[in-house]
Design a protein around this motif. Structure first.
Motif: not given
Length: 413
Positions: A8, A137-138, A141
């Protein structure tokens, strides 16, 4: 001691639209008398259609009685909605999708991000650039993206630039290793569409190279050209290589109601390290049963209503309303000398910034000089630099006023 998921920490400090909101709020605080008009965030403005409202009221009344009350629903979605989706979105268009392959969700954003949980961390992910930020972004993460490079890209992500020269459709990456590819058409943010021939080329590539396509069709209802495919499953054998995502947010104004669906055909598989092929539908079902309690009964009854004859007419009228904004915006902005793309089969207009201005420079100038909000293209990826995204989701009056302000601002420069 609890340790943070350090993946993150590699994300940018704020989500794109949160950054925009912060800047807009700062402008409002110093210019309280200026009415700010947003053509930036892709949120709808028109009220829910009457058929949807009636269905929601009826569902609430059902839940208010002992005989009609429902608690937890099926994680995959209620049968009445899955059958309606299969019939109206697929069977009526000669696309063989079974209701059992449909998974109802609380909006496509959730599933386009969560679907990567089914994939090994070693998978190489390919994305068009610019791109809807959730796709990257996923994966960041999850620790799949690698390290962040000085230009903002990620080392383990294959970026496929979409430019005016290639019609904002990336070329098939022959000769470059990729395991999973995200495609979104009609595209957010560029408003581009993909032709049947180009989509066939992608499906054939995926079948030949054993690539999984994650196909975001959230804006399919905005397609006006009859020869543009509305689903990847219109292409032969796409069931073997593609998962498709749909949303009622922009189709029926459900941005606050929250409902959509994902198609995972029975034929779609991925490999274990031992070479065994595993159906992704069964894995997705297991994931949903563990982590998702299903969309609300009220939302699903509301979604069912858009497939009634009245609902279909009402939803089409709302889509036509937004697309009339797009027509007006394209005409005015082109007349003012801006290079504009999209807006013909999608509610987004992708506009080149003038005079070599960066995306954020244009954003600030338009906000401070005209009181109009756009979305900086660089927020969608490095290839978005030098562009901004405008949406057609405002009402007619605000759209017209925004265009008049832009015209006045442009004439004074």
């Amino acid at each position: 001691m609890a340790f943070v998921n350090e993946n993150f920490l590699g994300l940018s400090s704020g989500y794109l639209f949160a950054d925009i909101a912060k800047r807009v709020n700062a402008f409002r605080s110093t210019h309280p008398d200026t009415k700010v008009i947003s053509l930036g965030i892709g949120d709808v403005t028109q009220p829910l259609c009457p058929s949807v409202i009636r269905a929601m009221h009826k569902a609430v009344d059902e839940l208010a009685s002992a005989s009609g009350f429902r608690g937890y629903g099926p994680e995959q979605g209620y049968g009445f909605l899955r059958e309606a989706i299969a019939q109206h979105d697929f069977f009526m268009h000669d696309i063989p999708i079974d209701a059992g392959e449909i998974f109802v969700n609380d909006g496509a954003k959730s599933d386009t991000g969560n679907i990567q949980e089914l994939l090994g961390r070693e998978c190489v992910v390919g994305v068009s650039d610019p791109i809807y930020p959730v796709y990257i972004d996923s994966n960041v993460m999850a620790g799949r993206a690698g390290t962040k490079l000085p230009d903002g890209r990620w080392s383990n992500i294959l970026y496929m630039p979409c430019t005016a020269e290639n019609g904002f459709v990336p070329p098939v990456p022959h000769g470059r290793h990729v395991d999973v590819v995200y495609l979104c058409y009609p595209n957010n943010p560029t408003g581009a569409v993909i032709s049947r021939k180009e989509l066939e080329r992608w499906v054939n590539f995926a079948l030949e190279d054993d690539v999984l396509i994650l196909y975001d069709a959230a804006y399919h209802a905005y397609i006006r050209d009859a020869d543009i495919p509305r689903s990847i499953y219109e292409i032969a054998d796409a069931r073997r290589c593609a998962i498709e995502f749909h949303s009622f947010s922009k189709t029926a104004g459900f941005t606050g109601v929250r409902c959509g669906y994902t198609i995972v055909p029975k034929e779609v598989t991925a490999a274990t390290r031992r070479g065994e092929r595993i159906p992704l539908g069964s894995l997705w079902n297991r994931r949903q049963c563990t982590k998702f309690n299903g969309a609300s009964y009220i939302s699903q009854r509301a979604a069912e209503a858009i497939y009634s004859p009245e609902g279909e007419r009402e939803v089409k009228a709302t889509i036509d309303y937004y697309m009339s904004n797009a027509d007006r915006m394209l005409a005015m902005l082109s007349r003012l000398g801006f290079d504009c793309y999209g807006g013909r089969n999608a509610p987004y207009i992708w506009m080149r910034t003038p005079d070599g201005m960066s995306s954020w420079q244009f954003f600030e100038a338009l906000l401070h000089d005209a009181g109009v909000v756009c979305t900086p293209g660089v927020g969608f990826g490095p290839a978005g630099e030098g562009y901004v995204r405008l949406t057609a989701f405002s009402n007619h009056e605000d759209t017209q006023e925004a265009l008049c302000r832009i015209e006045k601002w442009r004439s004074n420069k």
